[in-house]
Design a protein around this motif. Structure first.
Motif, PDB file in Angstrom:
ATOM      1  N   PRO A  53       0.831  -1.206   0.000  1.00  0.00           N
ATOM      2  CA  PRO A  53       0.000   0.000   0.000  1.00  0.00           C
ATOM      3  C   PRO A  53       0.865   1.255   0.000  1.00  0.00           C
ATOM      4  CG  PRO A  53      -0.661  -1.495   1.760  1.00  0.00           C
ATOM      5  CD  PRO A  53       0.604  -2.025   1.168  1.00  0.00           C
ATOM      6  N   LYS A  54       0.391   2.270  -0.711  1.00  0.00           N
ATOM      7  CA  LYS A  54       1.098   3.543  -0.722  1.00  0.00           C
ATOM      8  C   LYS A  54       0.918   4.213   0.628  1.00  0.00           C
ATOM      9  CE  LYS A  54       0.475   4.093  -5.633  1.00  0.00           C
ATOM     10  NZ  LYS A  54      -0.091   4.881  -6.714  1.00  0.00           N
ATOM     11  N   ARG A  55       1.801   5.121   0.921  1.00  0.00           N
ATOM     12  CA  ARG A  55       1.763   5.799   2.219  1.00  0.00           C
ATOM     13  C   ARG A  55       0.401   6.430   2.486  1.00  0.00           C
ATOM     14  NH1 ARG A  55       6.203  10.086   3.011  1.00  0.00           N
ATOM     15  NH2 ARG A  55       7.435   8.219   2.711  1.00  0.00           N
ATOM     16  N   ARG A  56      -0.183   7.052   1.450  1.00  0.00           N
ATOM     17  CA  ARG A  56      -1.475   7.710   1.665  1.00  0.00           C
ATOM     18  C   ARG A  56      -2.582   6.708   1.961  1.00  0.00           C
ATOM     19  NH1 ARG A  56      -0.669   8.982  -3.961  1.00  0.00           N
ATOM     20  NH2 ARG A  56      -1.920   7.617  -5.247  1.00  0.00           N
ATOM     21  N   GLU A  57      -2.439   5.454   1.492  1.00  0.00           N
ATOM     22  CA  GLU A  57      -3.453   4.429   1.760  1.00  0.00           C
ATOM     23  C   GLU A  57      -3.340   3.886   3.178  1.00  0.00           C
ATOM     24  OE1 GLU A  57      -2.473   1.709  -1.350  1.00  0.00           O
ATOM     25  OE2 GLU A  57      -3.738   2.720  -2.808  1.00  0.00           O
ATOM     26  N   LYS A  58      -2.213   4.112   3.832  1.00  0.00           N
ATOM     27  CA  LYS A  58      -1.996   3.600   5.185  1.00  0.00           C
ATOM     28  C   LYS A  58      -2.434   4.594   6.259  1.00  0.00           C
ATOM     29  CE  LYS A  58       2.136   0.935   4.016  1.00  0.00           C
ATOM     30  NZ  LYS A  58       3.563   0.805   4.299  1.00  0.00           N
ATOM     31  N   ARG A  59      -2.805   5.806   5.848  1.00  0.00           N
ATOM     32  CA  ARG A  59      -3.168   6.820   6.835  1.00  0.00           C
ATOM     33  C   ARG A  59      -4.393   6.384   7.632  1.00  0.00           C
ATOM     34  NH1 ARG A  59      -4.430  12.248   4.191  1.00  0.00           N
ATOM     35  NH2 ARG A  59      -5.534  10.930   2.744  1.00  0.00           N
ATOM     36  N   PRO A  60      -4.468   6.734   8.899  1.00  0.00           N
ATOM     37  CA  PRO A  60      -5.679   6.453   9.676  1.00  0.00           C
ATOM     38  C   PRO A  60      -6.871   7.138   9.014  1.00  0.00           C
ATOM     39  CG  PRO A  60      -3.911   7.205  11.111  1.00  0.00           C
ATOM     40  CD  PRO A  60      -3.435   7.386   9.698  1.00  0.00           C
ATOM     41  N   GLY A  61      -7.993   6.437   8.965  1.00  0.00           N
ATOM     42  CA  GLY A  61      -9.189   6.988   8.354  1.00  0.00           C
ATOM     43  C   GLY A  61      -9.389   6.538   6.917  1.00  0.00           C
ATOM     44  N   MET A  62      -8.452   5.752   6.389  1.00  0.00           N
ATOM     45  CA  MET A  62      -8.607   5.223   5.032  1.00  0.00           C
ATOM     46  C   MET A  62      -9.241   3.841   5.144  1.00  0.00           C
ATOM     47  SD  MET A  62      -7.576   7.676   3.242  1.00  0.00           S
ATOM     48  CE  MET A  62      -7.275   7.189   1.575  1.00  0.00           C
ATOM     49  N   SER A  63     -10.322   3.607   4.393  1.00  0.00           N
ATOM     50  CA  SER A  63     -11.032   2.342   4.505  1.00  0.00           C
ATOM     51  C   SER A  63     -11.802   2.018   3.222  1.00  0.00           C
ATOM     52  CB  SER A  63     -12.005   2.397   5.685  1.00  0.00           C
ATOM     53  OG  SER A  63     -12.830   1.260   5.693  1.00  0.00           O
ATOM     54  N   PRO A  64     -11.264   1.111   2.397  1.00  0.00           N
ATOM     55  CA  PRO A  64     -12.008   0.688   1.203  1.00  0.00           C
ATOM     56  C   PRO A  64     -13.375   0.096   1.562  1.00  0.00           C
ATOM     57  CG  PRO A  64      -9.736  -0.054   1.063  1.00  0.00           C
ATOM     58  CD  PRO A  64      -9.945   0.510   2.450  1.00  0.00           C
ATOM     59  N   ALA A  65     -13.476  -0.556   2.712  1.00  0.00           N
ATOM     60  CA  ALA A  65     -14.756  -1.135   3.141  1.00  0.00           C
ATOM     61  C   ALA A  65     -15.788  -0.030   3.412  1.00  0.00           C
ATOM     62  CB  ALA A  65     -14.557  -1.996   4.381  1.00  0.00           C
ATOM     63  N   HIS A  66     -15.342   1.078   4.006  1.00  0.00           N
ATOM     64  CA  HIS A  66     -16.241   2.204   4.272  1.00  0.00           C
ATOM     65  C   HIS A  66     -16.742   2.793   2.952  1.00  0.00           C
ATOM     66  CE1 HIS A  66     -18.008   5.582   6.409  1.00  0.00           C
ATOM     67  NE2 HIS A  66     -17.325   6.426   5.640  1.00  0.00           N
ATOM     68  N   LEU A  67     -15.849   2.956   1.984  1.00  0.00           N
ATOM     69  CA  LEU A  67     -16.248   3.496   0.688  1.00  0.00           C
ATOM     70  C   LEU A  67     -17.238   2.575  -0.013  1.00  0.00           C
ATOM     71  CD1 LEU A  67     -12.925   4.969  -0.726  1.00  0.00           C
ATOM     72  CD2 LEU A  67     -14.779   6.131   0.482  1.00  0.00           C
ATOM     73  N   ALA A  68     -17.047   1.272   0.132  1.00  0.00           N
ATOM     74  CA  ALA A  68     -17.982   0.311  -0.470  1.00  0.00           C
ATOM     75  C   ALA A  68     -19.378   0.488   0.125  1.00  0.00           C
ATOM     76  CB  ALA A  68     -17.479  -1.113  -0.262  1.00  0.00           C
ATOM     77  N   LEU A  69     -19.461   0.755   1.423  1.00  0.00           N
ATOM     78  CA  LEU A  69     -20.755   0.991   2.063  1.00  0.00           C
ATOM     79  C   LEU A  69     -21.362   2.329   1.627  1.00  0.00           C
ATOM     80  CD1 LEU A  69     -19.969  -0.366   5.626  1.00  0.00           C
ATOM     81  CD2 LEU A  69     -21.517  -1.372   3.947  1.00  0.00           C
ATOM     82  N   ILE A  70     -20.537   3.354   1.496  1.00  0.00           N
ATOM     83  CA  ILE A  70     -21.015   4.665   1.041  1.00  0.00           C
ATOM     84  C   ILE A  70     -21.663   4.522  -0.342  1.00  0.00           C
ATOM     85  CG2 ILE A  70     -20.255   6.954   0.234  1.00  0.00           C
ATOM     86  CD1 ILE A  70     -20.284   6.865   3.249  1.00  0.00           C
ATOM     87  N   ARG A  71     -21.054   3.691  -1.203  1.00  0.00           N
ATOM     88  CA  ARG A  71     -21.602   3.485  -2.551  1.00  0.00           C
ATOM     89  C   ARG A  71     -22.981   2.839  -2.512  1.00  0.00           C
ATOM     90  NH1 ARG A  71     -16.084   2.043  -3.258  1.00  0.00           N
ATOM     91  NH2 ARG A  71     -15.042   3.620  -4.526  1.00  0.00           N
ATOM     92  N   GLN A  72     -23.299   2.141  -1.433  1.00  0.00           N
ATOM     93  CA  GLN A  72     -24.590   1.454  -1.304  1.00  0.00           C
ATOM     94  C   GLN A  72     -25.684   2.332  -0.705  1.00  0.00           C
ATOM     95  OE1 GLN A  72     -24.341  -2.563   0.390  1.00  0.00           O
ATOM     96  NE2 GLN A  72     -22.124  -2.434   0.085  1.00  0.00           N
TER      97      GLN A  72
END
Length: 132
Positions: free
Chosen positions: A14-33
């Protein structure tokens, strides 16, 4: 006849920006729903990352904890407004966007609870004269 040897795929780090606290692909998947926080249309919706000065830097967007659902059209319109007028754009549409984003983040992982946060947001907007 031997088959050529395959080299194993390297696991992407993962890139540094993807490791920051508050980053969550699972959260974005829920937002899309979720339906749009402005019109109630959808899903699916695009996650719009709010402009949060304390979390942004050169080449960085805000973390996923500041994402809210917008239809594709609303999302494109929001981006045409620009970051300096973003909050006013949401306010003019009856959306307390930072409170909503925080509420969605607090309930992340539970789609039903996130929907209840969104419903409470709609009710608050209606009380203030906005129709969704």
């Amino acid at each position: 006849c031997s088959q050529p040897r395959r080299t194993p795929f390297k696991k992407r780090t993962p890139k540094r920006r993807e490791k920051r606290p508050g980053m969550s692909p699972a959260h974005l998947a829920l937002i899309r729903q979720l339906p749009s926080c402005l019109s109630g249309k959808g899903p699916p919706c695009d996650p719009h990352h709010l402009r949060v000065p304390s979390e942004r830097g050169v080449g960085l967007k805000a973390t996923d904890r500041w994402a809210v659902p917008l239809t594709r059209e609303e999302h494109e319109e929001c981006h045409t407004v620009g970051s300096r007028k973003e909050e006013q754009w949401f306010i003019a549409r009856g959306c307390d966007v930072y409170s909503l984003a925080n509420g969605l983040w607090q309930q992340t992982g539970d789609l039903e609870r996130m929907l209840r946060v969104l419903e409470a947001h709609y009710e608050k907007g209606k009380e203030n004269g906005y129709i969704f």
